[in-house]
Design an enzyme around this catalytic site. Structure first.
Site, PDB file in Angstrom:
ATOM      1  N   SER A 236      -4.431   1.359  -4.045  1.00  0.00           N
ATOM      2  CA  SER A 236      -4.194   2.598  -3.517  1.00  0.00           C
ATOM      3  C   SER A 236      -3.553   3.933  -4.389  1.00  0.00           C
ATOM      4  CB  SER A 236      -2.909   2.534  -2.611  1.00  0.00           C
ATOM      5  OG  SER A 236      -2.563   3.651  -1.948  1.00  0.00           O
ATOM      6  N   HIS A 237      -3.987   4.848  -4.061  1.00  0.00           N
ATOM      7  CA  HIS A 237      -3.440   6.043  -5.082  1.00  0.00           C
ATOM      8  C   HIS A 237      -2.175   6.402  -5.017  1.00  0.00           C
ATOM      9  CE1 HIS A 237      -4.215   9.442  -7.407  1.00  0.00           C
ATOM     10  NE2 HIS A 237      -5.493  10.021  -6.925  1.00  0.00           N
ATOM     11  N   VAL A 238      -1.464   5.656  -4.016  1.00  0.00           N
ATOM     12  CA  VAL A 238      -0.031   5.834  -3.792  1.00  0.00           C
ATOM     13  C   VAL A 238       0.716   5.230  -5.055  1.00  0.00           C
ATOM     14  CG1 VAL A 238       2.143   5.485  -2.624  1.00  0.00           C
ATOM     15  CG2 VAL A 238      -0.001   5.577  -1.194  1.00  0.00           C
TER      16      VAL A 238
ATOM     17  N   ASN B 280       2.668   9.722  -8.677  1.00  0.00           N
ATOM     18  CA  ASN B 280       1.591  10.815  -8.949  1.00  0.00           C
ATOM     19  C   ASN B 280       2.163  11.902  -9.552  1.00  0.00           C
ATOM     20  OD1 ASN B 280      -1.469   9.983  -7.395  1.00  0.00           O
ATOM     21  ND2 ASN B 280       0.361   9.010  -6.304  1.00  0.00           N
TER      22      ASN B 280
END
Length: 539
Positions: A139-141, A315
């Site tokens: 996941s980009h999280v 991020n």
């Protein structure tokens, strides 16, 4: 709950987490490593066990409050089971690169279990030229591209011999559930309100002391924010790419990084400028071939905001939108146009628009947020550039021959990621199969578009195959065998969705004990972990 208070999700991370619940906006991406040999399973598991003890985010999961009185938290999962996250399969068909990509797409479209750390790794055997592949779904999280490169430095070695020495200690797990987090958040509300009051009061007093500067700065930022937000809808989308669906397809292309760097210099731009110019040339060729040329299309570019002291997890980037000049046929002119737009975007005071908007929407209920998000028109194309390791790397005794980063496709038509590693540039492309209707044509345009920019920059021309589907793995692994054409996929209902290949056959891993519409087709040893190479441009 010890240690939980400093692991809050930022508003931006929460925005990405929300997107996981909708297949069309899911932020999960896939990384594909091609290995020269099949690693020993025990060594493979041990490498990830070691990495998860150093890169602790790999052992963390998200706990959200029952009611939104505080931010969700990362906690070290007390039920972490490495055997769940590591899988082992064998390709059931011809073992081609196409079959591998279709399997990777199936993995990419499978939702990650939000009750566990948000990643899985699949070791894929049965490749036609030998070797193996590692498909990582994440996941980009968890982190952005540069953060993941830094995080996985704990996994890779710089020699074929496996890393020696004692295993790092297991991170101390944390017990925290939604109810406890909610109670903790309620208890912290008075302090949070007081802190907000002092913050507002402090800014108010500052405004009284310097009223002219305060008003001027506020007006300047407001004007910048208006320009930045407007830029995301300033360019009309391509009517050719208008449809959006739920199916995706992957394709890859390899470049010699020295050729790209040389072309960029000769054409008066950075590597990133030349890369974006080649993406523009790709889209121009595709539109022209289908008889629908247009002047520009909206292109999104992520811009890294990472600084030296930032943690690997989380991020640190923002988004930028440009009008990609796809009518221009001269690469030097494309580079000048793109460079000017990117420079102007970077100079905006409100360039960090993603964090601003995520802070505004963080407290909104999911249903209301979904309605607002649906009003935002997505770009047609997103292009990312991720610099990776400058030297050869190894995983559990196997050399990494190629790495492709397949980014998410959150409402866009085409996602292109260029990952540079050890003198090579690897393109990972995912696209919406309702937007790109002719696979063979698009994949040919991709190769020709990049060769167009390289040739204009004085680089020796490379042969462009008529069919650009990826060839045999043996070629990529250096066996010197002639490239085999990609298998033809018939236009039939059974093959419309590229994410449903033949079911891969699981092998029997001997894991250690628990450690905490129809389409056409074509073509770590004892040395320290490798350092990241940073290049100009986006990341």
């Amino acid at each position: 709950m010890s240690g939980a208070s400093d692991r809050r999700l930022t508003a931006f991370d929460k925005l990405l987490q929300r997107g996981e619940r909708d297949p069309r906006t899911r932020s999960s991406g896939v990384g594909i490593d091609l290995l020269d040999v099949v690693p020993e399973w025990e060594a493979f598991v041990a490498a990830y066990d070691r990495a998860s003890r150093t890169a602790v985010r790999l052992r963390e999961r998200i706990v959200s409050p029952s009611i939104p009185v505080t931010a969700p938290r990362w906690i070290i999962d007390p039920d972490f089971d490495l055997r769940y996250h590591l899988r082992r399969v064998r390709l059931p068909g011809d073992g081609s690169h196409r079959e591998l990509l279709d399997l990777a797409e199936q993995i990419a479209m499978t939702p990650l279990d939000e009750s566990r750390p948000l990643w899985t790794v699949t070791l894929v055997e049965g490749l036609d030229g030998g070797g193996a592949a590692v498909v990582t779904s994440m996941s980009h999280v968890i982190s952005d591209g540069l953060g993941m490169v830094a995080m996985f430095a704990a996994l890779y070695d710089t020699q074929r011999a496996a890393r020696q020495g004692e295993m790092p200690l297991v991170p101390v797990p944390q017990d925290l559930d939604s109810r406890e987090l909610t109670i903790d958040g309620i208890r912290g509300l008075p302090g949070a309100a007081l802190g907000l009051t002092w913050d507002v009061l402090g800014k108010g007093l500052s405004g009284l002391v310097r009223p002219v500067a305060t008003v001027t700065n506020a007006a300047s930022y407001a004007g910048s924010l208006n320009r930045v937000v407007a830029s995301f809808s300033a360019t009309e989308p391509s009517p050719l790419l208008a449809r959006r669906g739920a199916s995706r397809r992957m394709v890859t292309h390899d470049l010699d990084f020295a050729r790209l760097r040389g072309a960029a210099k000769a054409l008066g731009g950075s590597v990133n400028d030349a890369y974006l110019a080649a993406v523009c040339a790709t889209m121009r060729r595709y539109h022209a071939a289908l008889g629908l040329p247009i002047d520009r299309l909206p292109m999104a570019i992520p811009v890294s905001l990472r600084s030296k002291g930032d943690a690997d997890g989380g991020n640190h980037w923002t988004g930028m939108a440009i009008g990609a000049p796809i009518a221009e046929t001269q690469p030097a002119a494309i580079i000048a146009d793109v460079h000017a737009q990117v420079a102007a975007g970077r100079a905006e005071p409100a360039a960090d628009v993603m964090n601003v908007l995520s802070n505004v929407t963080a407290a909104l209920p999911d249903a209301l947020y979904a309605e607002i998000a649906g009003l935002v028109r997505p770009a047609d194309v997103q292009a990312s550039n991720v610099p990776s390791y400058p030297v050869d790397t190894y995983l559990a005794g196997a050399k990494v021959m190629a790495t492709y980063a397949m980014g998410p496709v959150p409402g866009i038509a085409v996602m292109i990621v260029m990952l540079t590693r050890a003198g090579k540039a690897f393109l990972g492309v995912r696209y919406d199969t309702d937007s790109i209707r002719d696979d063979e044509l698009f994949e040919r345009c991709l190769v020709e578009g990049f060769e167009e920019v390289l040739s204009a920059g004085g680089q020796p021309a490379a042969a462009v195959p008529v069919k650009t589907g990826p060839g045999a793995h043996s070629e990529r692994l250096g066996a010197g065998r002639a490239k085999s054409p990609a298998p033809t996929r018939k236009r039939s209902a059974a093959t419309k969705n590229p994410a449903t290949p033949k079911t891969a056959v699981p092998t029997k891993p001997t894991a250690p004990t628990k450690t905490a519409s129809p389409r056409k087709t074509t073509a770590k040893a004892t040395k320290a972990a490798p350092a990241r190479r940073r290049t100009g441009g986006t990341a």
